[in-house]
Design a protein around this motif. Structure first.
Motif, PDB file in Angstrom:
ATOM      1  N   THR A 207      11.962 -15.565  21.975  1.00 36.64           N
ATOM      2  CA  THR A 207      13.187 -16.066  21.364  1.00 36.64           C
ATOM      3  C   THR A 207      14.363 -15.411  22.049  1.00 36.64           C
ATOM      4  O   THR A 207      14.374 -13.822  21.915  1.00 36.64           O
ATOM      5  CB  THR A 207      13.305 -15.939  19.982  1.00 36.64           C
ATOM      6  OG1 THR A 207      12.203 -16.772  19.519  1.00 36.64           O
ATOM      7  CG2 THR A 207      14.612 -16.365  19.488  1.00 36.64           C
ATOM      8  N   ASP A 208      15.456 -15.926  22.500  1.00 38.29           N
ATOM      9  CA  ASP A 208      16.607 -15.228  23.237  1.00 38.29           C
ATOM     10  C   ASP A 208      17.650 -15.263  21.808  1.00 38.29           C
ATOM     11  O   ASP A 208      17.622 -16.078  21.109  1.00 38.29           O
ATOM     12  CB  ASP A 208      17.098 -15.858  24.240  1.00 38.29           C
ATOM     13  CG  ASP A 208      16.375 -15.913  25.458  1.00 38.29           C
ATOM     14  OD1 ASP A 208      15.897 -14.701  25.697  1.00 38.29           O
ATOM     15  OD2 ASP A 208      16.439 -16.647  26.270  1.00 38.29           O
ATOM     16  N   TYR A 209      18.283 -14.187  21.679  1.00 38.87           N
ATOM     17  CA  TYR A 209      19.102 -13.999  20.428  1.00 38.87           C
ATOM     18  C   TYR A 209      20.549 -13.254  20.901  1.00 38.87           C
ATOM     19  O   TYR A 209      20.453 -12.437  21.881  1.00 38.87           O
ATOM     20  CB  TYR A 209      18.339 -13.150  19.538  1.00 38.87           C
ATOM     21  CG  TYR A 209      17.978 -11.696  19.876  1.00 38.87           C
ATOM     22  CD1 TYR A 209      18.784 -10.467  19.759  1.00 38.87           C
ATOM     23  CD2 TYR A 209      16.462 -11.435  20.573  1.00 38.87           C
ATOM     24  CE1 TYR A 209      18.200  -9.075  20.213  1.00 38.87           C
ATOM     25  CE2 TYR A 209      16.275 -10.135  20.981  1.00 38.87           C
ATOM     26  CZ  TYR A 209      17.159  -9.140  20.866  1.00 38.87           C
ATOM     27  OH  TYR A 209      16.770  -7.869  21.201  1.00 38.87           O
ATOM     28  N   SER A 210      21.511 -13.702  20.230  1.00 32.31           N
ATOM     29  CA  SER A 210      22.857 -13.113  20.169  1.00 32.31           C
ATOM     30  C   SER A 210      23.318 -12.769  18.865  1.00 32.31           C
ATOM     31  O   SER A 210      23.059 -13.609  18.085  1.00 32.31           O
ATOM     32  CB  SER A 210      23.658 -14.170  20.887  1.00 32.31           C
ATOM     33  OG  SER A 210      24.954 -13.808  21.113  1.00 32.31           O
ATOM     34  N   ILE A 211      23.909 -11.779  18.729  1.00 27.80           N
ATOM     35  CA  ILE A 211      24.257 -11.198  17.393  1.00 27.80           C
ATOM     36  C   ILE A 211      25.888 -10.850  17.571  1.00 27.80           C
ATOM     37  O   ILE A 211      26.376 -10.215  18.015  1.00 27.80           O
ATOM     38  CB  ILE A 211      23.788  -9.874  16.855  1.00 27.80           C
ATOM     39  CG1 ILE A 211      22.140  -9.933  17.080  1.00 27.80           C
ATOM     40  CG2 ILE A 211      24.291  -9.614  15.630  1.00 27.80           C
ATOM     41  CD1 ILE A 211      21.519  -8.591  16.810  1.00 27.80           C
ATOM     42  N   THR A 212      26.541 -12.000  17.041  1.00 27.58           N
ATOM     43  CA  THR A 212      28.067 -12.176  17.048  1.00 27.58           C
ATOM     44  C   THR A 212      28.738 -11.704  15.674  1.00 27.58           C
ATOM     45  O   THR A 212      28.924 -12.296  14.999  1.00 27.58           O
ATOM     46  CB  THR A 212      28.807 -13.573  17.254  1.00 27.58           C
ATOM     47  OG1 THR A 212      28.062 -14.292  18.329  1.00 27.58           O
ATOM     48  CG2 THR A 212      30.198 -13.642  17.813  1.00 27.58           C
ATOM     49  N   ALA A 213      28.480 -10.233  15.621  1.00 30.75           N
ATOM     50  CA  ALA A 213      28.815  -9.935  14.249  1.00 30.75           C
ATOM     51  C   ALA A 213      29.640  -8.465  14.540  1.00 30.75           C
ATOM     52  O   ALA A 213      29.506  -7.850  15.507  1.00 30.75           O
ATOM     53  CB  ALA A 213      27.676  -9.290  13.576  1.00 30.75           C
ATOM     54  N   TYR A 214      30.579  -8.110  13.818  1.00 28.06           N
ATOM     55  CA  TYR A 214      31.501  -6.888  13.763  1.00 28.06           C
ATOM     56  C   TYR A 214      31.869  -6.446  12.291  1.00 28.06           C
ATOM     57  O   TYR A 214      32.315  -7.202  11.680  1.00 28.06           O
ATOM     58  CB  TYR A 214      32.780  -7.221  14.608  1.00 28.06           C
ATOM     59  CG  TYR A 214      33.474  -6.066  14.883  1.00 28.06           C
ATOM     60  CD1 TYR A 214      32.954  -5.345  16.144  1.00 28.06           C
ATOM     61  CD2 TYR A 214      34.284  -5.401  14.334  1.00 28.06           C
ATOM     62  CE1 TYR A 214      33.548  -4.048  16.642  1.00 28.06           C
ATOM     63  CE2 TYR A 214      34.917  -4.203  14.653  1.00 28.06           C
ATOM     64  CZ  TYR A 214      34.767  -3.667  15.600  1.00 28.06           C
ATOM     65  OH  TYR A 214      35.098  -2.369  16.163  1.00 28.06           O
ATOM     66  N   PRO A 215      31.735  -5.144  12.070  1.00 28.07           N
ATOM     67  CA  PRO A 215      32.077  -4.572  10.808  1.00 28.07           C
ATOM     68  C   PRO A 215      33.510  -4.828  10.266  1.00 28.07           C
ATOM     69  O   PRO A 215      34.367  -4.872  10.947  1.00 28.07           O
ATOM     70  CB  PRO A 215      31.663  -3.101  10.841  1.00 28.07           C
ATOM     71  CG  PRO A 215      30.804  -3.118  12.110  1.00 28.07           C
ATOM     72  CD  PRO A 215      31.093  -4.166  12.900  1.00 28.07           C
ATOM     73  N   GLY A 216      33.481  -5.191   9.124  1.00 29.89           N
ATOM     74  CA  GLY A 216      34.824  -5.179   8.247  1.00 29.89           C
ATOM     75  C   GLY A 216      35.450  -6.667   8.588  1.00 29.89           C
ATOM     76  O   GLY A 216      36.553  -6.873   7.684  1.00 29.89           O
ATOM     77  N   ILE A 217      34.986  -7.373   9.195  1.00 30.38           N
ATOM     78  CA  ILE A 217      35.567  -8.903   9.774  1.00 30.38           C
ATOM     79  C   ILE A 217      35.557  -9.889   8.584  1.00 30.38           C
ATOM     80  O   ILE A 217      34.295  -9.733   7.777  1.00 30.38           O
ATOM     81  CB  ILE A 217      35.068  -9.358  10.923  1.00 30.38           C
ATOM     82  CG1 ILE A 217      35.861 -10.563  11.542  1.00 30.38           C
ATOM     83  CG2 ILE A 217      33.665  -9.961  10.623  1.00 30.38           C
ATOM     84  CD1 ILE A 217      35.817 -11.008  12.759  1.00 30.38           C
ATOM     85  N   CYS A 218      36.267 -10.681   8.351  1.00 25.89           N
ATOM     86  CA  CYS A 218      36.180 -11.712   7.165  1.00 25.89           C
ATOM     87  C   CYS A 218      35.881 -13.053   7.710  1.00 25.89           C
ATOM     88  O   CYS A 218      35.864 -13.066   8.997  1.00 25.89           O
ATOM     89  CB  CYS A 218      37.455 -11.761   6.493  1.00 25.89           C
ATOM     90  SG  CYS A 218      37.863 -10.514   5.001  1.00 25.89           S
ATOM     91  N   ALA A 219      35.518 -13.866   6.954  1.00 30.55           N
ATOM     92  CA  ALA A 219      35.112 -15.409   7.377  1.00 30.55           C
ATOM     93  C   ALA A 219      36.631 -15.991   7.651  1.00 30.55           C
ATOM     94  O   ALA A 219      37.040 -16.462   8.608  1.00 30.55           O
ATOM     95  CB  ALA A 219      34.586 -16.396   6.270  1.00 30.55           C
ATOM     96  N   ALA A 220      37.530 -15.492   6.735  1.00 29.71           N
ATOM     97  CA  ALA A 220      38.737 -16.195   6.530  1.00 29.71           C
ATOM     98  C   ALA A 220      39.737 -15.502   7.589  1.00 29.71           C
ATOM     99  O   ALA A 220      39.432 -14.281   8.079  1.00 29.71           O
ATOM    100  CB  ALA A 220      39.499 -15.720   5.203  1.00 29.71           C
ATOM    101  N   ASP A 221      40.647 -16.212   8.197  1.00 30.41           N
ATOM    102  CA  ASP A 221      41.349 -15.710   9.458  1.00 30.41           C
ATOM    103  C   ASP A 221      42.566 -14.868   9.067  1.00 30.41           C
ATOM    104  O   ASP A 221      43.573 -15.353   9.045  1.00 30.41           O
ATOM    105  CB  ASP A 221      41.829 -16.931  10.199  1.00 30.41           C
ATOM    106  CG  ASP A 221      42.406 -16.569  11.646  1.00 30.41           C
ATOM    107  OD1 ASP A 221      42.034 -15.454  12.017  1.00 30.41           O
ATOM    108  OD2 ASP A 221      42.954 -17.265  12.263  1.00 30.41           O
TER     109      ASP A 221
END
Length: 437
Positions: A207-221
């Protein structure tokens, strides 16, 4: 040299400069000894064949921009090769001293600190296992950036004189994880390479995988813990919301992620909202659900055939009398369930809506679809001792989340677990070697 680098405020990442913070890895309060090999070499002293960074034989994993600079959590590259030497020259946009993990074929991860403008010989005649017969040909090389805040720039890749790189086939399955510090691996031993998100991607196998994640970020813009934008905006772009990105192109001019040039994900896992629910960021439930809904609609627009898993939030534990109690009931529980019901309703499936993060427009596709949004309830997986002192999963906690999620994926979608033995989580082999005690 640096082992793992972190700069935090209020338990969530707020990165305000390019300086490193020297850190240690603790195991139940005891310092783990780390002795990473210095892999720097004088390239002119070796007889090597050099490939440019855009060589078709090199497969980039995760998000890399047009200058071959890496972003988000655990980005990497992989390729096959012949011979007994692999070197990489890193470009000037490489974070000084950033820790990378690398390995050959199915052997364990090794780690080294790299800096721009240097060539690092990561595989040489003395590398453990370099002369062992591979059950599957060719010998493979994989590299991943461990830290979510820092990155590397690839300048060129080298093999021994007369040898070659070999293009590896794409894996049969592809997943992407969208999230915040919990998915990025904040506070786990090797951060991105100790996160539950990595554990799911690597643990599935093939399985190829990508982690588009960053600490502190909200869903809301909105600004959350120093992140100027939320995932409802940033997921559509190549770079994350770090100070490194701001230095590279400013906060208002990120490079769009060209979804058309990359294979679509078969499965997208979304775990975000911990920062939205924190009163410090002042995000209301309707604003959060609107952003989370648009993230799912954005995923459906870019990956129309992908299944989506939305994970319920876990928010740690507090001591209550002589026991501990979860505080996850504060994590938009009913609102998330109602959103998933909406996505799986006949009305929505008959006229699904997609969201374009670049234009900020919603549009109906008028194309019927089958249910594609699933809830993964995390309740009961983690107990208070699985949460590290800084409110994030410990290594064991991350492994537990990954293990449960792997079984959920297998039971829900029929995906077989195809990992066959190569190491996933590094340095988690703990045992008591005293038979008489």
């Amino acid at each position: 040299m640096l082992s793992v680098s972190r700069l935090v405020l209020a338990g969530l990442a707020v990165l305000s400069g390019s300086g490193f913070v020297k850190s240690t890895i603790l195991q139940n309060g005891q310092v783990r000894i780390t002795d990473f090999k210095n892999t720097t070499v004088d390239r002119t002293s070796l007889s090597l064949k050099t490939y440019p960074r855009n060589a078709t034989e090199i497969s980039y994993q995760g998000r890399w921009d047009s200058n071959f600079v890496s972003w988000w959590s655990a980005p990497g590259l992989k390729f096959g090769y012949t011979g007994s030497q692999v070197g990489i020259t890193f470009g000037p946009s490489t974070s000084p001293g950033v820790l990378i993990g690398y390995r050959i074929s199915g052997l364990d991860w090794q780690f080294t600190n790299v800096t721009g403008g240097q060539t690092h010989l990561l595989v040489g005649p003395e590398t453990p296992g370099v002369d062992l017969t591979a059950p599957v040909s060719p010998t493979t090389f994989e590299m991943r950036v461990t830290n979510w805040a820092y990155g590397v720039q690839i300048e060129s890749v080298h093999v021994g004189d007369g040898q070659k790189l070999i293009k590896l086939p794409d894996a049969s399955r592809r997943i992407e994880v969208i999230g915040d510090s919990l998915a990025a691996g904040m506070y786990t031993s090797y951060e991105g390479l100790s996160s539950w998100a990595y554990g799911v991607g690597a643990g599935l196998g093939n399985t190829d995988y990508s982690i588009t994640a960053y600490p502190g970020i909200c869903a809301a813009d909105q600004d959350c813990w120093g992140n100027p934008r939320g995932q409802v905006h940033q997921w559509f772009y190549t770079s994350d919301t770090s100070w490194r990105a701001a230095e590279a192109h400013g906060t208002d001019n990120p490079e769009p992620w060209d979804f058309s040039k990359h294979p679509a994900a078969d499965l997208v896992i979304i775990n975000i909202g911990t920062n939205d629910q924190n009163s410090h960021n002042n995000v209301s439930a309707p604003v959060y659900i609107d952003a989370l809904t648009k993230i799912v609609q954005g995923v459906h627009g870019k990956y129309p055939n992908a299944q989506v898993i939305v994970m319920s939030l876990w928010l740690g534990f507090s001591q209550t009398g002589n026991t501990y109690a979860s505080v996850s009931s504060k994590g938009f529980v009913n609102e998330v369930r109602d959103m998933i019901k909406m996505f799986n309703s006949d009305e929505y499936l008959s006229n699904p809506v997609v969201y374009d993060g670049a234009s900020k427009k919603l549009s109906q596709t008028n194309k019927k679809t089958r249910p594609f949004v699933h809830l993964f309830n995390t309740t009961g997986i983690l107990q208070h001792n699985d949460i590290a002192p800084q409110w994030h999963p410990s290594d064991v906690g991350a492994i537990k989340v990954a293990s449960h999620l792997l079984q959920f994926i297998k039971l829900t979608f029929g995906w077989e677990l195809e990992a066959t033995g190569p190491e996933v989580f590094h340095e988690t082999l703990y045992w008591n070697d005293e038979p008489n005690y």
